[in-house]
Design a protein around this motif. Sequence first.
Motif, PDB file in Angstrom:
ATOM      1  N   PRO A 137     -14.783  24.920  -9.599  1.00 50.26           N
ATOM      2  CA  PRO A 137     -14.945  23.463  -9.506  1.00 50.26           C
ATOM      3  C   PRO A 137     -14.683  22.716 -10.801  1.00 50.26           C
ATOM      4  N   ASN A 138     -14.703  23.415 -11.927  1.00 48.25           N
ATOM      5  CA  ASN A 138     -14.477  22.747 -13.215  1.00 48.25           C
ATOM      6  C   ASN A 138     -13.056  22.944 -13.748  1.00 48.25           C
ATOM      7  N   VAL A 139     -12.153  23.434 -12.897  1.00 47.75           N
ATOM      8  CA  VAL A 139     -10.793  23.744 -13.351  1.00 47.75           C
ATOM      9  C   VAL A 139      -9.750  22.939 -12.582  1.00 47.75           C
ATOM     10  N   MET A 140      -8.872  22.309 -13.335  1.00 45.22           N
ATOM     11  CA  MET A 140      -7.697  21.634 -12.781  1.00 45.22           C
ATOM     12  C   MET A 140      -6.477  22.152 -13.533  1.00 45.22           C
ATOM     13  N   THR A 141      -5.429  22.493 -12.814  1.00 43.01           N
ATOM     14  CA  THR A 141      -4.215  22.987 -13.465  1.00 43.01           C
ATOM     15  C   THR A 141      -3.002  22.176 -13.026  1.00 43.01           C
ATOM     16  N   PHE A 142      -1.988  22.209 -13.871  1.00 40.48           N
ATOM     17  CA  PHE A 142      -0.730  21.531 -13.574  1.00 40.48           C
ATOM     18  C   PHE A 142       0.418  22.519 -13.738  1.00 40.48           C
ATOM     19  N   THR A 143       1.235  22.624 -12.719  1.00 44.64           N
ATOM     20  CA  THR A 143       2.454  23.422 -12.811  1.00 44.64           C
ATOM     21  C   THR A 143       3.642  22.526 -12.464  1.00 44.64           C
ATOM     22  N   PHE A 144       4.831  23.033 -12.721  1.00 42.44           N
ATOM     23  CA  PHE A 144       6.025  22.205 -12.605  1.00 42.44           C
ATOM     24  C   PHE A 144       7.132  22.942 -11.854  1.00 42.44           C
ATOM     25  N   LYS A 145       7.968  22.165 -11.236  1.00 39.24           N
ATOM     26  CA  LYS A 145       9.168  22.708 -10.607  1.00 39.24           C
ATOM     27  C   LYS A 145      10.286  22.674 -11.654  1.00 39.24           C
ATOM     28  N   GLU A 146      10.154  23.566 -12.646  1.00 32.58           N
ATOM     29  CA  GLU A 146      11.108  23.563 -13.766  1.00 32.58           C
ATOM     30  C   GLU A 146      12.548  23.657 -13.305  1.00 32.58           C
ATOM     31  N   GLN A 147      12.757  24.324 -12.175  1.00 32.28           N
ATOM     32  CA  GLN A 147      14.122  24.509 -11.674  1.00 32.28           C
ATOM     33  C   GLN A 147      14.798  23.183 -11.343  1.00 32.28           C
ATOM     34  N   GLU A 148      13.994  22.144 -11.067  1.00 36.50           N
ATOM     35  CA  GLU A 148      14.595  20.870 -10.691  1.00 36.50           C
ATOM     36  C   GLU A 148      15.175  20.133 -11.895  1.00 36.50           C
ATOM     37  N   GLY A 149      14.511  20.211 -13.035  1.00 32.83           N
ATOM     38  CA  GLY A 149      15.050  19.581 -14.236  1.00 32.83           C
ATOM     39  C   GLY A 149      16.246  20.334 -14.783  1.00 32.83           C
ATOM     40  N   SER A 150      16.143  21.661 -14.849  1.00 33.00           N
ATOM     41  CA  SER A 150      17.242  22.451 -15.413  1.00 33.00           C
ATOM     42  C   SER A 150      18.445  22.517 -14.469  1.00 33.00           C
ATOM     43  N   ILE A 188      10.352  33.979 -23.512  1.00 34.05           N
ATOM     44  CA  ILE A 188       9.860  35.181 -22.847  1.00 34.05           C
ATOM     45  C   ILE A 188      10.045  34.957 -21.348  1.00 34.05           C
ATOM     46  N   PRO A 189      10.507  35.943 -20.587  1.00 40.60           N
ATOM     47  CA  PRO A 189      10.800  35.721 -19.164  1.00 40.60           C
ATOM     48  C   PRO A 189       9.553  35.636 -18.278  1.00 40.60           C
ATOM     49  N   ILE A 190       8.683  34.677 -18.587  1.00 39.67           N
ATOM     50  CA  ILE A 190       7.512  34.395 -17.757  1.00 39.67           C
ATOM     51  C   ILE A 190       7.941  33.458 -16.627  1.00 39.67           C
ATOM     52  N   PRO A 191       7.147  33.314 -15.576  1.00 41.15           N
ATOM     53  CA  PRO A 191       7.584  32.525 -14.411  1.00 41.15           C
ATOM     54  C   PRO A 191       8.146  31.135 -14.707  1.00 41.15           C
ATOM     55  N   PRO A 192       7.510  30.300 -15.550  1.00 38.13           N
ATOM     56  CA  PRO A 192       8.101  28.978 -15.785  1.00 38.13           C
ATOM     57  C   PRO A 192       9.493  29.048 -16.408  1.00 38.13           C
ATOM     58  N   VAL A 193       9.696  30.008 -17.306  1.00 40.99           N
ATOM     59  CA  VAL A 193      10.999  30.143 -17.962  1.00 40.99           C
ATOM     60  C   VAL A 193      12.039  30.695 -16.991  1.00 40.99           C
ATOM     61  N   LYS A 194      11.620  31.618 -16.138  1.00 40.95           N
ATOM     62  CA  LYS A 194      12.546  32.136 -15.122  1.00 40.95           C
ATOM     63  C   LYS A 194      12.981  31.016 -14.182  1.00 40.95           C
ATOM     64  N   ARG A 195      12.062  30.104 -13.867  1.00 44.25           N
ATOM     65  CA  ARG A 195      12.450  28.968 -13.024  1.00 44.25           C
ATOM     66  C   ARG A 195      13.464  28.078 -13.753  1.00 44.25           C
ATOM     67  N   TYR A 196      13.285  27.910 -15.049  1.00 34.97           N
ATOM     68  CA  TYR A 196      14.280  27.193 -15.851  1.00 34.97           C
ATOM     69  C   TYR A 196      15.657  27.856 -15.682  1.00 34.97           C
TER      70      TYR A 196
END
Length: 353
Positions: free
Chosen positions: A114-127, A149-157
């Motif tokens: 209940p005390n956690v909010m996160t933000f993720t992005f559709k990086e693939q749309e900008g790149s 580093i090939p982590i998920p956000p970078v892979k989406r890029y």
Amino acid sequence: MKKLLFLVFTLIFSSLFAFKVIMVTDVGGLGDGSFMDGTWSGIVRACQEYGIEYEVIQSKEQSDYISNLSKAAESADVVFAVGFLMSDAFYKVAEQYPETYFVGIDFHQEKDLPNVMTFTFKEQEGSFLTGYLAAGMTKTGKVAIIGGIPIPPVKRYEIGFRTGVKVYNSIHNTNVEVKVVYANSFTDPKKGKELTQALISEGVDIIQQACGGTALGIIEAIKEENLKNVTSKELKELIDYMYLNGGYYMLGGDVEQEWQAPGHILASAIKRVDNASYMGVVKAFTGDWHPGNIELGLKEDGEGISRMPFTKGLVPNGLIYELEYLISLVKRGEFKIPETEDELNALRVKIQF
């Protein structure tokens, strides 16, 4: 005397109910001119607007994450953790401090706190947009992306950039080649420069960065290559040369990076980490807190392409129109940009202008 008592009471009241935000960086730290700096700018903007106290704690090693997050939680009302590599430490500490708000930028785990909010992005749309632009602007027919580093956000890029090139090739019957390399670091400008020099030697003339502070080396290599032909430091002469002869460009990532090397950075894939961090501060401070993950893409103005303040005149009007049309298709839900290798391989382009 009454005025003095009122002032003292006000100061005591303010200190008792002061609101504080602390951002904890990953090892990339501030000064990358990209992801970290963008997130911090959103926090600063929100805190200054609402009169909130704010601070940053910079992590030097991954082993610092838990201790830095815990330290922040003991004195702040809202703690920000920035970067995918902080995810595990973030959730461990958030569970230990249930009375503190925690905001995670660029990651999400299936944990209902209940005390956690996160933000993720559709990086693939900008790149995707910068990939399409690169395919339309290359003079050599070879473009590249350098990841950290090939982590998920970078892979989406990476997937988005390659999709942009694939779509351009399909529509225009061209055969622009994409090279993909990883520096395995977000903090190694020397490696970024070496990789860029190697790519240029292979004929690549436009490089998308998805590597944080490592991209400072990309910028350095690009500038050095262009200034072999343009000795003047005047922006106008550089742009004139690029218009007539072409040159080498970096494509920025996360924020509008053009200001770091005017004329040498063609455009930037925008990832509005600043809007996400701003939103996180405001939601906590105003009581509009809703735990869970918020995903931002083109439709939510969380992704996009920069204004190209120095180089837009180099881009043909027809290519600008095509980019705007593609943006409208994505926002209307008529075209979904792949985010995985399987989706990219399965993509069959049916877009017509």
